[in-house]
Enzyme design. Structure first.
Site, short mmCIF file in Angstrom:
data_model
loop_
_atom_site.label_atom_id
_atom_site.label_comp_id
_atom_site.label_asym_id
_atom_site.label_seq_id
_atom_site.Cartn_x
_atom_site.Cartn_y
_atom_site.Cartn_z
N TYR A 118 13.29 -5.98 -2.50
CA TYR A 118 12.60 -4.71 -2.74
C TYR A 118 11.36 -4.60 -1.85
O TYR A 118 11.15 -3.58 -1.18
CB TYR A 118 12.20 -4.60 -4.21
N SER A 136 5.52 1.85 -0.85
CA SER A 136 4.97 1.07 -1.96
C SER A 136 3.88 0.15 -1.44
O SER A 136 3.88 -0.25 -0.27
CB SER A 136 6.08 0.22 -2.60
#
Length: 254
Positions: A151, A138
């Site tokens: 996260y 990501s």
């Protein structure tokens, strides 16, 4: 890498970005696409089969949080059937900072374990043929969304792991690169929990910024697969595919 006539394992190939990427891969005509996912989706599998009947689509239920030994057992089943696998895509991911342990288990440990397991079959030190790993990380691995630090940290860890695997290619014969999507319109980002409730509106605020569709992301994912650049850090954002030049601030010297 030429996708046509290749054998590909796709972990979480039925998710938001995953399903559209599976569609784009199938259009390119691999010999086999093996989808590993936690939840069966017969309709999606049927759609993939209909999209290109020449491609053999196989589904196995798989949770990336299972012990390493179970992952190795499943991969042995797949290798016994296919004999060779060219590409492993690790795409499992969750976004919920209320679930700290599971976020780390899915986003990081699962990627490590699946990659480690496939080395049993690919590692040239064991007589293996080598292979390619594409890990979906990501852009939060570059710069965090600070309201979801768990996260973001899990994705940064996955990115670091992938970069290390790439540098070991001369030893193992296994190359690797990371796929780092920006904000993409998936169920994942429509509603999620910030860490300790620090920003209840985090999902709403995030979606106020420019996004991309899962199809745009998938099409660029396939371009990255075809480029097959060991160690590449690909940014897939706003419908673009860009290679990131990582800034080196320290070197172990070994």
């Amino acid at each position: 890498m030429v996708i046509a006539n290749s054998n590909i394992i796709f972990v979480a190939g039925l998710g938001g970005i995953g399903l559209d990427t599976s569609r784009e891969i199938v259009k390119s005509g691999p010999k086999n696409l093996v989808v590993l996912d936690r939840v069966d989706n017969p309709a999606a599998i049927a759609e993939l089969k209909a999209l290109n009947p020449k491609v053999t689509i196989t589904f196995y239920p798989y949770d990336v949080t299972v012990p390493l030994a179970e992952t190795k057992k499943l991969l042995k089943t797949i290798f016994d059937k296919l004999k060779t696998v060219d590409l492993l895509i690790n795409g499992a991911g969750i976004l919920d900072d209320n679930q700290i342990e599971r976020t780390i288990a899915v986003n990081f440990t699962g990627t490590v374990n699946t990659t480690t397991a496939i080395l049993d079959f690919w590692d040239k030190r064991k007589g293996g043929p080598g292979g390619v790993v594409a890990n979906i990380c990501s852009v939060t691995g570059f710069n965090s969304i600070y309201q979801v630090p768990v996260y973001s940290a899990s994705k940064a860890a996955a990115l670091s792991f992938t970069t290390s695997i790439a540098k070991l290619a001369h030893i193992t014969g296994v190359t690797a690169y990371s796929i780092n999507p920006g904000i993409t319109k998936t169920v994942l980002v429509h509603k999620f929990n910030s860490w300790l409730g620090v920003e209840p509106r985090v999902a709403e605020l995030l979606l106020e910024h420019p996004t991309q569709t899962t199809l745009q992301c998938a099409q660029n994912f396939v371009k990255a697969i075809e480029a097959n650049q060991n160690g590449a850090i690909w940014k897939l954002d706003l419908g673009r595919l860009d290679a990131i030049e990582w800034t080196k601030h320290w070197d172990s010297g070994i």
